[in-house]
Design a protein around this motif. Sequence first.
Motif, PDB file in Angstrom:
ATOM      1  N   PRO A   1       0.801  -1.226   0.000  1.00  0.00           N
ATOM      2  CA  PRO A   1       0.000   0.000   0.000  1.00  0.00           C
ATOM      3  C   PRO A   1       0.836   1.280   0.000  1.00  0.00           C
ATOM      4  N   LYS A   2       2.054   1.213   0.508  1.00  0.00           N
ATOM      5  CA  LYS A   2       2.912   2.398   0.551  1.00  0.00           C
ATOM      6  C   LYS A   2       3.786   2.534  -0.702  1.00  0.00           C
ATOM      7  N   ALA A   3       3.757   1.530  -1.570  1.00  0.00           N
ATOM      8  CA  ALA A   3       4.591   1.562  -2.780  1.00  0.00           C
ATOM      9  C   ALA A   3       3.963   2.485  -3.818  1.00  0.00           C
ATOM     10  N   TRP A   4       4.783   2.930  -4.763  1.00  0.00           N
ATOM     11  CA  TRP A   4       4.281   3.768  -5.838  1.00  0.00           C
ATOM     12  C   TRP A   4       3.407   2.928  -6.755  1.00  0.00           C
ATOM     13  N   ARG A   5       2.396   3.547  -7.304  1.00  0.00           N
ATOM     14  CA  ARG A   5       1.488   2.849  -8.195  1.00  0.00           C
ATOM     15  C   ARG A   5       2.071   2.854  -9.607  1.00  0.00           C
ATOM     16  N   PRO A   6       2.310   1.684 -10.177  1.00  0.00           N
ATOM     17  CA  PRO A   6       2.925   1.639 -11.506  1.00  0.00           C
ATOM     18  C   PRO A   6       1.954   2.119 -12.586  1.00  0.00           C
ATOM     19  N   ARG A   7       2.512   2.753 -13.600  1.00  0.00           N
ATOM     20  CA  ARG A   7       1.719   3.187 -14.756  1.00  0.00           C
ATOM     21  C   ARG A   7       1.917   2.164 -15.858  1.00  0.00           C
ATOM     22  N   ILE A   8       0.872   1.441 -16.182  1.00  0.00           N
ATOM     23  CA  ILE A   8       0.940   0.420 -17.220  1.00  0.00           C
ATOM     24  C   ILE A   8       0.030   0.832 -18.356  1.00  0.00           C
ATOM     25  N   ASP A   9       0.600   0.882 -19.556  1.00  0.00           N
ATOM     26  CA  ASP A   9      -0.184   1.271 -20.746  1.00  0.00           C
ATOM     27  C   ASP A   9      -0.980   0.096 -21.272  1.00  0.00           C
TER      28      ASP A   9
END
Length: 66
Positions: free
Chosen positions: A58-66
Amino acid sequence: MRVGRGVYQLSDSQLDSQHSLALASKLVPGGVVYLSSALAFYGLTDQIPAKVWMEIDPKAWRPRID
C-alpha cells in the motif's frame, strides 16, 4: 517489438501461457502474483483468468501500465 514501458520482445518469438505473468512481474517490481492468477500458474484450478491479479504494498508507488 515494444511490449510495454522499457520491455521489448522479438517479433517472431513463441509466447507460452505464462508470458503475461512474466510481463506483469517485470512491469510491477515488488508485486506479487496472487488469487486466480497464482492458482492457474500452479495448476490448482481449471479456470483461465481474464487478467493478471497482482498485489503491491500500500505504501509503494502505483505503476503506470499502458
